[in-house]
Write an enzyme that holds these catalytic residues in place. Structure first.
Site, PDB file in Angstrom:
ATOM      1  N   GLU A 138       7.475 -18.180  52.698  1.00 42.89           N
ATOM      2  CA  GLU A 138       8.480 -17.886  51.466  1.00 42.89           C
ATOM      3  C   GLU A 138       9.391 -16.824  51.836  1.00 42.89           C
ATOM      4  O   GLU A 138       9.130 -15.983  52.737  1.00 42.89           O
ATOM      5  CB  GLU A 138       7.506 -17.231  50.345  1.00 42.89           C
ATOM      6  CG  GLU A 138       6.615 -17.990  49.725  1.00 42.89           C
ATOM      7  CD  GLU A 138       7.024 -18.683  48.394  1.00 42.89           C
ATOM      8  OE1 GLU A 138       8.160 -18.395  48.140  1.00 42.89           O
ATOM      9  OE2 GLU A 138       6.207 -19.504  47.745  1.00 42.89           O
ATOM     10  N   HIS A 176      10.163 -27.200  50.251  1.00 40.75           N
ATOM     11  CA  HIS A 176       9.583 -27.302  49.083  1.00 40.75           C
ATOM     12  C   HIS A 176       9.853 -28.375  48.047  1.00 40.75           C
ATOM     13  O   HIS A 176       9.410 -29.344  47.568  1.00 40.75           O
ATOM     14  CB  HIS A 176       9.161 -26.028  48.254  1.00 40.75           C
ATOM     15  CG  HIS A 176       8.293 -26.148  47.330  1.00 40.75           C
ATOM     16  ND1 HIS A 176       8.165 -25.128  46.480  1.00 40.75           N
ATOM     17  CD2 HIS A 176       7.107 -26.953  47.053  1.00 40.75           C
ATOM     18  CE1 HIS A 176       6.948 -25.275  45.535  1.00 40.75           C
ATOM     19  NE2 HIS A 176       6.519 -26.501  45.999  1.00 40.75           N
ATOM     20  N   ASP A 186      13.595 -25.631  45.943  1.00 39.68           N
ATOM     21  CA  ASP A 186      13.782 -24.335  46.783  1.00 39.68           C
ATOM     22  C   ASP A 186      13.336 -24.840  48.184  1.00 39.68           C
ATOM     23  O   ASP A 186      12.740 -25.927  48.310  1.00 39.68           O
ATOM     24  CB  ASP A 186      12.688 -23.142  46.433  1.00 39.68           C
ATOM     25  CG  ASP A 186      11.258 -23.530  46.388  1.00 39.68           C
ATOM     26  OD1 ASP A 186      10.848 -24.593  45.804  1.00 39.68           O
ATOM     27  OD2 ASP A 186      10.432 -23.124  47.169  1.00 39.68           O
TER      28      ASP A 186
END
Length: 267
Positions: A138, A176, A186
């Site tokens: 992330e 993703h 994203d």
């Protein structure tokens, strides 16, 4: 009395400074690990429907499962601390192996061999359980801001280690949005996929793209690349979000068709 109050105040400050801000999540993490250890150590067999009870004989040839994909996300939140809090609350039911802040700080939140909950309902090729075969990274980014140089540099360093350590195929470093085209977008259109590909992480189209054959099946090409094409419009948008970031739509113009063909040939 004043001396006692001063002493109490000092002890309180020292105690609060020494308290881990995520002590409860650390406790839960250790507790779950103990549970997994118990399951892995068990030699109990389960009787079959035909009445046969399997005999346990331990093999000596085994190891841990290894990740085969890396999925890159942006957090869609406003700070590293906010994301860490999200990933340490049981009710959110979401996590990742690594979080990289805007200033380049890297936080690891889960052992690489364990299954994080970052992909959700997603697929790539015939793999319909991406979480079981991937590492989730992330990036601290709300989805509307450029990714900083420090953040990308840390990402490249992390990808270098992970790719080498687990022998992850170049083409298996994806977004993703690639694995969940109907739900996710994203990392954003601002993510530098070409820079990653130039560094050996992911594939990119050639400088001079060859024209696709007249009989090239676009839907089949996207499927062979890995996309879920049951919603073809979403698959085309996800492809362009990754490979044609100046034109994120579902229009199949010659540039899009030829780029799909180029990436298809690299599989």
């Amino acid at each position: 009395m004043k001396k006692y109050l001063l002493y109490f105040f000092v002890i309180t400050i020292i105690s609060s400074c020494g308290t881990h801000p995520f002590r409860s999540s650390e406790k839960s993490y250790k507790s779950q690990l103990r549970g997994f250890q118990k399951k892995l150590s068990s030699k109990k067999t389960t009787p079959l429907e035909n009445g046969i009870n399997p005999e346990w004989i331990s093999t000596v040839n085994f190891n841990l499962r290894k990740p085969n994909f890396i999925i890159i996300h942006h957090t869609a939140q406003d700070s590293l601390q906010q994301t860490i809090r999200t990933f340490t609350l049981p009710k959110t039911q979401v996590s990742a192996h690594y979080v990289i802040s805007d200033d380049g700080k890297v936080v690891q939140m889960l052992n690489d061999y364990l299954r994080a909950w970052h992909g959700g309902n997603a697929s790539w090729g015939k793999n319909t359980d991406i979480n079981s075969t991937s590492i989730g990274i992330e990036l601290d980014n709300n989805g509307t801001e450029p990714f900083s140089d420090n953040q990308i540099n840390s990402l490249l360093a992390l990808l270098s280690r992970l790719k080498k350590e687990y022998n992850i195929p170049t083409q298996n470093i994806i977004a993703h949005s690639d694995i969940a085209p109907t739900r996710k977008s994203d990392p954003s259109v601002l993510f530098p996929w070409k820079l990653l590909a130039d560094s050996g992480f992911g594939v990119w189209s050639d400088n001079e793209i060859k024209e696709a054959p007249q009989d090239f099946n676009i839907e089949q090409g996207l499927r062979i690349i890995g996309y879920d094409t049951r919603n073809l419009s979403s698959a085309i948008k996800a492809f362009k979000l990754h490979y044609i970031q100046t034109e994120v739509n579902d229009i199949l113009d010659p540039k899009t068709i030829n780029t799909i063909y180029c990436i298809y040939k690299k599989q």
